[in-house]
Design a protein around this motif. Structure first.
Motif, short mmCIF file in Angstrom:
data_model
loop_
_atom_site.label_atom_id
_atom_site.label_comp_id
_atom_site.label_asym_id
_atom_site.label_seq_id
_atom_site.Cartn_x
_atom_site.Cartn_y
_atom_site.Cartn_z
N ALA A 184 0.84 -1.20 0.00
CA ALA A 184 0.00 0.00 0.00
C ALA A 184 0.87 1.25 0.00
O ALA A 184 0.61 2.21 -0.74
N ALA A 185 1.93 1.23 0.81
CA ALA A 185 2.78 2.40 0.96
C ALA A 185 3.61 2.69 -0.29
O ALA A 185 4.10 3.80 -0.48
N MET A 186 3.79 1.69 -1.15
CA MET A 186 4.51 1.90 -2.41
C MET A 186 3.54 2.21 -3.56
O MET A 186 3.98 2.52 -4.67
N GLY A 187 2.25 2.05 -3.33
CA GLY A 187 1.28 2.18 -4.41
C GLY A 187 1.27 0.96 -5.32
O GLY A 187 0.86 1.03 -6.48
N ALA A 188 1.71 -0.17 -4.80
CA ALA A 188 1.82 -1.39 -5.61
C ALA A 188 0.57 -2.25 -5.51
O ALA A 188 -0.12 -2.23 -4.49
N GLU A 189 0.31 -2.99 -6.57
CA GLU A 189 -0.78 -3.96 -6.57
C GLU A 189 -0.23 -5.28 -6.07
O GLU A 189 0.59 -5.90 -6.74
N PRO A 190 -0.65 -5.74 -4.88
CA PRO A 190 -0.09 -7.00 -4.36
C PRO A 190 -0.51 -8.18 -5.23
O PRO A 190 -1.64 -8.23 -5.70
N SER A 191 0.41 -9.13 -5.42
CA SER A 191 0.15 -10.22 -6.36
C SER A 191 0.44 -11.60 -5.79
O SER A 191 -0.39 -12.49 -5.86
N TRP A 192 1.65 -11.80 -5.24
CA TRP A 192 2.07 -13.14 -4.84
C TRP A 192 2.74 -13.08 -3.47
O TRP A 192 3.46 -12.14 -3.17
N ALA A 193 2.53 -14.11 -2.68
CA ALA A 193 3.16 -14.18 -1.36
C ALA A 193 3.91 -15.49 -1.21
O ALA A 193 3.57 -16.50 -1.84
N THR A 194 4.96 -15.47 -0.40
CA THR A 194 5.57 -16.72 0.07
C THR A 194 5.48 -16.72 1.60
O THR A 194 5.44 -15.66 2.23
N LEU A 195 5.47 -17.92 2.17
CA LEU A 195 5.25 -18.07 3.61
C LEU A 195 6.29 -19.03 4.17
O LEU A 195 6.34 -20.19 3.76
N ALA A 196 7.14 -18.54 5.07
CA ALA A 196 8.07 -19.41 5.79
C ALA A 196 7.55 -19.53 7.21
O ALA A 196 7.56 -18.57 7.97
N LEU A 197 7.06 -20.72 7.54
CA LEU A 197 6.34 -20.94 8.79
C LEU A 197 7.13 -21.92 9.66
O LEU A 197 7.40 -23.04 9.24
N THR A 198 7.54 -21.47 10.84
CA THR A 198 8.23 -22.35 11.78
C THR A 198 7.29 -22.64 12.93
O THR A 198 6.79 -21.72 13.58
N LEU A 199 7.02 -23.93 13.14
CA LEU A 199 6.00 -24.36 14.11
C LEU A 199 6.60 -25.31 15.12
O LEU A 199 7.36 -26.21 14.76
N PRO A 200 6.25 -25.17 16.39
CA PRO A 200 6.73 -26.14 17.38
C PRO A 200 6.13 -27.52 17.19
O PRO A 200 6.75 -28.52 17.51
N GLU A 201 4.92 -27.58 16.62
CA GLU A 201 4.27 -28.87 16.37
C GLU A 201 3.18 -28.67 15.33
O GLU A 201 2.78 -27.54 15.06
N VAL A 202 2.70 -29.77 14.74
CA VAL A 202 1.63 -29.68 13.77
C VAL A 202 0.29 -29.85 14.50
O VAL A 202 -0.05 -30.93 14.96
#
Lengths: 327, 327
Positions: A81-99
């Motif tokens: 939003a602050a750059m005036g960009a149209e968001p398109s794609w995300a990546t997610l690095a998720l570290t979990l203690p358990e499933v």
């Protein structure tokens, strides 16, 4: 993407994450190879930003999983939003203690709510075991001549902020007080836990604004970046700062301005625009049903000067939030 | 990028990270705004991959900081190699329990060594306090017709692996044994802690290869992804698997194939190419001074069939490494 391993645990995570892979025509290849393949349209710039949320630092251990899924994406969307960009794609690095299936379902529900609203597709990620930590990287696109940078503010610009300030900080205070909550207080906690990224405002104002930043560390600290990087100064009128009815009620007559101007986590936008755009800004505010308040102006004289409701100069005791501060 | 705050600690981190912001013409705006602005050349695809390293899961707490800086980037560069992409820009989300100047200097030295070698620029990041964890996202570019995917293997293809297999797993075993090390043993620990991403091999073979994957979870598991996603099967000749002289000496005559085919962390490439490319592959191997060994072939019959040195079928007891396995 490391989540596709054929164990029951990973199959479970995979199943939930699939709802986040919103189909988009510019995703040539999403999750499931060594990397994602994405098409950036000619004449567009790629815009990338990354944010990490760590348990006990950015959120309480017992926060609702869906609030966390929401916030992990929201803080990144706020950068778009602050750059005036149209968001398109995300990546997610998720570290979990358990499933924990219930937790993952909630997290994905919160993430998907925002992802669907802004047509963002999850194209990659890495899931691993360890202390709870979430890193989201967002990718957006913007035409080069429309991008809003921090270094573009010009002398004479009006300074605006979207929404209201200080609610998230008040929400944090309420969570720390551990009292039973009224509806008005819950609103402020929602502002902390479920910030609304101002993507539409960024897109609507990007062809007019000279500069912008999102308010994650407090108005003084964040506006300070615009001033430093643009080589300008500014005057702020404190009584023009937009406050919610809930916060006004809490604060009473004796306005503690330091709480407002150093309050982090609001994820509103601060923008500077030429005076000629006042009508246009008012039109965007009406169209989006979002307050966009004029709070000061950019000046040639370096530094930031604040004036209170009596027109008296006011000096801030502290600036923003530092993850490594020892105080 | 959150590291620019004007506290002594952040100023320190900032100073070290600046050496990682290799100038590139396609970086319109790097560190210092809400997001980076990057130019993707017309006709190129954007290639993105993200990997997290967590203390106690992916590395020992006492590992040298420069080895960690190296590995955090190396595992991501390996994903670019496997796609045939030219690595360009990285972001770094670093969670640190404390700001330790010596550690940060070492980490940046390890990261910069690889970044400079492959002309990768750090364009964004987020530094925060918490349990030690490193998430790097790499961005590369590749022409659409040259990309190497997992789903492109064709019946009749030769299967190749670069370098040698099993050294990193042997290095891990040595680290766990806590004995004094010989020079040959140190080599295997270096293979674990300082893997060499096969970027040049990926770039040299991308116009010929039908499919590729990098070997992070072991040959059987990773080749298995190519087979599943391409809808084919394969035969592997175990005695063709490339082993280092050091590992041959350790293993002796009685080859424990399960150790080799399920050994993770080698970050070599596994590729499939048509038979007509054998001369070209040999030429690339000579040019790069890198063994590229033919170890089997792709077949129509689904599943993976392994044969030992006597030509007898061999069945693997386990597949790869699972971060969430309970064993």
């Amino acid at each position: 993407m490391k989540i596709e391993k054929e164990t029951p645990e990973f199959a479970l995570i995979n199943q939930y994450f699939k709802q986040l892979t919103t189909p988009r025509q510019d995703v040539v290849l999403g999750v499931g190879d060594d990397a994602a393949l994405l098409q950036v349209a000619e004449d567009n710039l790629l815009v990338v930003s990354v944010d990490t949320l760590v348990s006990g630092v950015h959120f309480f251990e017992d926060v609702a999983a869906d609030a966390l899924g929401h916030k992990a994406l929201a803080v990144n969307l706020s950068d778009m939003a602050a750059m005036g960009a149209e968001p398109s794609w995300a990546t997610l690095a998720l570290t979990l203690p358990e499933v924990d299936e219930k937790w993952i379902a909630g997290f994905c529900r919160g993430f998907a709510g925002l992802a669907n609203r802004f047509n963002v597709s999850l194209v990659g990620g890495d899931t691993t075991r360890g202390p709870l930590s979430i890193t989201v990287q967002i990718h957006g696109v913007v035409a080069q001549h429309q991008v809003m940078r921090r270094d573009g503010a010009q002398v004479g610009d009006d300074i605006y902020v979207t929404g209201t300030l200080g609610d998230a900080a008040q929400g944090l205070k309420l969570l720390q007080s551990a009292q039973a909550l009224t509806a008005g207080q819950q609103t402020m906690i929602d502002r902390l836990e479920r910030p609304q990224p101002r993507v539409e405002a960024g897109l609507a104002l990007r062809h007019l604004a000279h500069s912008a930043i999102d308010l994650s560390d407090g108005l003084l600290a964040d506006l300070g970046h615009i001033l430093t990087q643009s080589g300008v100064g500014a005057t702020l009128q404190l009584d023009q700062l937009p406050l919610s009815a809930e916060l006004r009620a809490v604060m009473g007559d004796d306005k503690d301005w330091s709480r407002i101007v150093s309050a982090g986590d609001d994820y509103e936008l601060c923008l500077t625009l030429p005076v000629a755009c006042r009508e246009a800004v008012a039109g965007v505010a009406r169209q989006l049903s979002l307050p966009i308040s004029r709070v000061g102006c950019i000046e040639a004289d370096p530094g930031l000067r604040c004036f209170d409701q009596q027109g008296e100069p006011w000096h801030p005791p502290q600036l923003g939030f530092d993850h490594f501060s020892t105080s």
